[in-house]
Design a protein around this motif. Structure first.
Motif, PDB file in Angstrom:
ATOM      1  N   PHE A 142       0.791  -1.137   0.017  1.00 19.79           N
ATOM      2  CA  PHE A 142       0.040  -0.083   0.077  1.00 19.79           C
ATOM      3  C   PHE A 142       1.116   1.166   0.001  1.00 19.79           C
ATOM      4  CE2 PHE A 142      -2.640  -3.399   2.139  1.00 19.79           C
ATOM      5  CZ  PHE A 142      -3.874  -3.121   1.409  1.00 19.79           C
ATOM      6  N   VAL A 143       0.470   2.425  -0.728  1.00 20.92           N
ATOM      7  CA  VAL A 143       1.274   3.535  -0.768  1.00 20.92           C
ATOM      8  C   VAL A 143       0.279   4.613   0.052  1.00 20.92           C
ATOM      9  CG1 VAL A 143       2.011   5.553  -2.140  1.00 20.92           C
ATOM     10  CG2 VAL A 143       2.312   3.038  -2.850  1.00 20.92           C
ATOM     11  N   LEU A 144       0.797   5.162   1.085  1.00 20.96           N
ATOM     12  CA  LEU A 144       0.102   6.537   1.484  1.00 20.96           C
ATOM     13  C   LEU A 144       0.783   7.749   1.215  1.00 20.96           C
ATOM     14  CD1 LEU A 144       0.081   4.936   5.333  1.00 20.96           C
ATOM     15  CD2 LEU A 144      -1.168   4.324   3.298  1.00 20.96           C
ATOM     16  N   ALA A 145      -0.212   8.619   0.791  1.00 23.36           N
ATOM     17  CA  ALA A 145       0.258  10.011   0.267  1.00 23.36           C
ATOM     18  C   ALA A 145      -0.084  10.960   1.014  1.00 23.36           C
ATOM     19  CB  ALA A 145      -0.084  10.163  -1.068  1.00 23.36           C
ATOM     20  N   ALA A 165      -1.503  -2.346  -4.022  1.00 22.99           N
ATOM     21  CA  ALA A 165      -2.761  -2.884  -4.308  1.00 22.99           C
ATOM     22  C   ALA A 165      -3.772  -1.623  -4.078  1.00 22.99           C
ATOM     23  CB  ALA A 165      -3.243  -3.807  -2.912  1.00 22.99           C
ATOM     24  N   ALA A 166      -3.476  -0.804  -3.511  1.00 25.42           N
ATOM     25  CA  ALA A 166      -4.226   0.800  -3.355  1.00 25.42           C
ATOM     26  C   ALA A 166      -3.207   1.898  -2.734  1.00 25.42           C
ATOM     27  CB  ALA A 166      -5.287   0.477  -2.402  1.00 25.42           C
ATOM     28  N   VAL A 167      -3.704   2.951  -3.129  1.00 30.05           N
ATOM     29  CA  VAL A 167      -3.058   4.328  -2.767  1.00 30.05           C
ATOM     30  C   VAL A 167      -4.200   5.108  -2.094  1.00 30.05           C
ATOM     31  CG1 VAL A 167      -1.945   6.253  -3.798  1.00 30.05           C
ATOM     32  CG2 VAL A 167      -1.721   4.248  -4.938  1.00 30.05           C
ATOM     33  N   VAL A 168      -3.637   5.637  -0.692  1.00 27.06           N
ATOM     34  CA  VAL A 168      -4.630   6.247   0.091  1.00 27.06           C
ATOM     35  C   VAL A 168      -3.944   7.855   0.293  1.00 27.06           C
ATOM     36  CG1 VAL A 168      -5.479   6.374   2.368  1.00 27.06           C
ATOM     37  CG2 VAL A 168      -5.081   4.138   1.251  1.00 27.06           C
ATOM     38  N   GLY A 169      -4.773   8.642   0.033  1.00 26.86           N
ATOM     39  CA  GLY A 169      -4.263  10.242   0.289  1.00 26.86           C
ATOM     40  C   GLY A 169      -4.753  10.734   1.290  1.00 26.86           C
ATOM     41  N   PHE A 170      -4.019  11.333   2.271  1.00 25.77           N
ATOM     42  CA  PHE A 170      -4.540  12.169   3.477  1.00 25.77           C
ATOM     43  C   PHE A 170      -4.309  13.659   3.306  1.00 25.77           C
ATOM     44  CE2 PHE A 170      -3.277   7.820   4.724  1.00 25.77           C
ATOM     45  CZ  PHE A 170      -3.905   7.470   5.853  1.00 25.77           C
ATOM     46  N   GLY A 171      -4.544  14.114   1.932  1.00 19.68           N
ATOM     47  CA  GLY A 171      -4.654  15.538   1.778  1.00 19.68           C
ATOM     48  C   GLY A 171      -3.125  16.177   1.807  1.00 19.68           C
ATOM     49  N   GLY A 172      -3.076  17.450   1.625  1.00 19.46           N
ATOM     50  CA  GLY A 172      -2.021  18.006   1.176  1.00 19.46           C
ATOM     51  C   GLY A 172      -1.450  17.762  -0.162  1.00 19.46           C
ATOM     52  N   TYR A 173      -0.610  18.749  -0.718  1.00 14.81           N
ATOM     53  CA  TYR A 173      -0.636  18.701  -2.276  1.00 14.81           C
ATOM     54  C   TYR A 173       0.270  17.605  -2.745  1.00 14.81           C
ATOM     55  CZ  TYR A 173      -2.100  23.437  -2.629  1.00 14.81           C
ATOM     56  OH  TYR A 173      -2.874  24.777  -2.813  1.00 14.81           O
ATOM     57  N   PRO A 174       1.540  16.900  -1.899  1.00 13.64           N
ATOM     58  CA  PRO A 174       1.772  15.702  -2.536  1.00 13.64           C
ATOM     59  C   PRO A 174       0.799  14.725  -3.002  1.00 13.64           C
ATOM     60  CG  PRO A 174       3.052  16.605  -0.689  1.00 13.64           C
ATOM     61  CD  PRO A 174       1.860  17.315  -0.862  1.00 13.64           C
ATOM     62  N   ALA A 175      -0.451  14.436  -2.197  1.00 10.55           N
ATOM     63  CA  ALA A 175      -1.173  13.539  -2.283  1.00 10.55           C
ATOM     64  C   ALA A 175      -1.801  13.635  -3.663  1.00 10.55           C
ATOM     65  CB  ALA A 175      -2.403  13.599  -1.339  1.00 10.55           C
ATOM     66  N   PHE A 176      -1.850  15.000  -4.187  1.00  7.10           N
ATOM     67  CA  PHE A 176      -2.521  15.008  -5.738  1.00  7.10           C
ATOM     68  C   PHE A 176      -2.113  14.399  -6.659  1.00  7.10           C
ATOM     69  CE2 PHE A 176      -3.598  17.022  -9.657  1.00  7.10           C
ATOM     70  CZ  PHE A 176      -4.904  16.936  -9.710  1.00  7.10           C
ATOM     71  N   PRO A 177      -0.537  14.699  -6.915  1.00  4.17           N
ATOM     72  CA  PRO A 177       0.104  13.884  -8.182  1.00  4.17           C
ATOM     73  C   PRO A 177       0.217  12.372  -7.837  1.00  4.17           C
ATOM     74  CG  PRO A 177       1.764  14.962  -6.880  1.00  4.17           C
ATOM     75  CD  PRO A 177       0.295  15.404  -6.481  1.00  4.17           C
ATOM     76  N   ALA A 178       0.239  11.960  -6.695  1.00  2.69           N
ATOM     77  CA  ALA A 178       0.364  10.528  -6.246  1.00  2.69           C
ATOM     78  C   ALA A 178      -0.952   9.630  -6.739  1.00  2.69           C
ATOM     79  CB  ALA A 178       0.508  10.078  -4.799  1.00  2.69           C
ATOM     80  N   LEU A 179      -2.138  10.503  -6.215  1.00  2.00           N
ATOM     81  CA  LEU A 179      -3.648   9.896  -6.628  1.00  2.00           C
ATOM     82  C   LEU A 179      -3.762  10.016  -8.084  1.00  2.00           C
ATOM     83  CD1 LEU A 179      -5.636  11.270  -3.476  1.00  2.00           C
ATOM     84  CD2 LEU A 179      -5.247   9.087  -4.062  1.00  2.00           C
ATOM     85  N   SER A 180      -3.247  11.126  -8.856  1.00  2.00           N
ATOM     86  CA  SER A 180      -3.579  11.218 -10.129  1.00  2.00           C
ATOM     87  C   SER A 180      -2.760  10.032 -10.943  1.00  2.00           C
ATOM     88  CB  SER A 180      -2.908  12.491 -10.639  1.00  2.00           C
ATOM     89  OG  SER A 180      -2.978  12.623 -12.154  1.00  2.00           O
ATOM     90  N   ALA A 181      -1.516   9.619 -10.406  1.00  2.00           N
ATOM     91  CA  ALA A 181      -0.912   8.699 -11.045  1.00  2.00           C
ATOM     92  C   ALA A 181      -1.736   7.205 -10.763  1.00  2.00           C
ATOM     93  CB  ALA A 181       0.523   8.681 -10.686  1.00  2.00           C
TER      94      ALA A 181
END
Length: 381
Positions: free
Chosen positions: A7-10, A94-110
């Protein structure tokens, strides 16, 4: 037996984003999974968090500064997206989880482009800017409050009320009783403005405590987290008032201080509220007025309504108002214990476990079932 997954956390590099992400990382690791963190330079250096977790810094510009600033931010976001895509190619989450903040946006976009399952966690009582941008595309939205503003009605079906995960060291305080307090004993006060500190607390709190009755003031033992530019003046002020006070710019052992505090004076950041309600500590809250969408005022609403805290707008946060609220609480041990119990009742001690359950479910087998019109929909098996 648990199937090991990646899992990736952003998350952006502030405590409000990093602390719940770290709590989820601990829980997923306990379950036998591998976790990677994507953040900015601040996030990967955050003290005491993500030990043993592989970390990745990606560029993530802020859209500010006019056309030139926007162009630079867009370029950095694109670079960050490419770096995240390369990570996913090798790490295979298996999944990417975003916690807010600008770095989460490119991670989720990818992740969207790669067809990877996604979720976001919102710590505040108002859906944050980045989470609003991606809410329509993610598979799940985890919230921390029963009332979360800025969630579009069409997205309600993907919302899961989870709560805001806290560190194990804070959660352990839930099993301990509220510190013994009598009318003659030491009265311990913790003052904290979050990871960045708060100048207004350093300016007002010492003078407010000075206005308390002498007998009460002599009982005080204060731990005060202050900004580096404020700490010397605040230390001198406490000393001139003969109030016992320890000051620091950062409190790595914050759970220990929270454990023995009878009262907390603080901002109303998401992590602060989560820790107060996990431990069951009464508070006087001063929301940051410049917080986006005034989300700190919204954060304080539930615990204040429940009777676990008193909220003072910064415009009304004066020494005399603080002294008045302190006396109402501090001179009545029974009232303080009652407020502590009410704060505790607002806690969500299973938040990290529940969030891990949700994240694991994103990778559950999916079956297409016909619905009404004959169009398939995905459900978890």
């Amino acid at each position: 037996m648990t199937r090991t997954r990646h899992f990736v956390l952003a998350a952006g590099g502030t405590g409000g984003h990093m602390v719940p992400a770290a709590a989820l990382a601990e829980e997923l690791t306990r379950r036998g999974h591998r976790v990677a963190l994507v953040s900015d330079a601040r996030g990967v250096r955050f003290p005491g968090l993500f030990e043993g977790v592989q970390t990745h810094v990606i560029p993530a510009g802020r859209f500010a500064g006019g056309p030139v600033g926007w162009a630079k931010a867009a370029r950095e976001m694109w670079q960050g997206r490419a770096m995240a895509a390369e990570l996913y190619r090798t790490f295979k989450p298996a999944a990417v989880v975003g916690f807010g903040g600008y770095p989460a946006f490119p991670a989720l976009s990818a992740a969207f482009a790669a067809g990877i399952r996604t979720a976001v966690h919102e710590q505040n009582a108002v859906l944050g800017r980045v989470n609003r941008l991606v809410a329509g595309k993610v598979d799940a939205i985890a919230t921390s409050y029963q009332e979360t503003e800025r969630v579009k009605p069409r997205l309600r079906d993907k919302v899961h009320l989870i709560g805001n995960p806290v560190r194990d060291s804070v959660l352990a305080l839930r099993a301990k009783p509220y510190p013994l307090l009598d009318e003659e004993g030491i009265f311990r006060v913790l003052v904290t403005g979050g990871s960045q500190g708060a100048s207004i607390l350093s300016q007002v709190v010492p003078d407010g405590l000075a206005m308390l009755p002498v007998a009460f003031r002599r009982r005080l033992q204060v731990t005060h987290q202050a900004r580096i530019e404020d700490i010397d003046a605040a230390r001198e002020k406490y000393a001139s008032l003969d109030i016992a006070a320890d000051l620091a710019t950062y409190l790595p052992d914050l759970p220990e201080h929270l454990g023995w505090a009878h009262l907390v004076i603080a901002r109303a950041g998401a992590s602060t509220i989560a820790e107060l309600t996990a431990a069951g500590r009464p508070a006087i809250l001063v929301p940051l007025p410049s917080a986006t969408d005034d989300h700190q005022t919204a954060n304080a609403r539930e615990i204040t309504r429940a009777g676990g805290a008193r909220t003072i707008p910064q415009s009304a946060f004066t020494p005399s108002e603080l002294a008045k609220q302190m006396q109402k609480l501090g001179l009545d041990p029974e009232a303080l214990q009652n407020a502590a119990a009410r704060a505790r009742a607002c806690g969500t001690p299973e938040a990290a476990s529940d969030l891990a359950d949700l994240v694991e479910s994103l990778d559950a087998p999916r079956i297409a079932l016909p619905v009404g019109s004959g169009k398939p929909r995905e459900v978890f098996a």
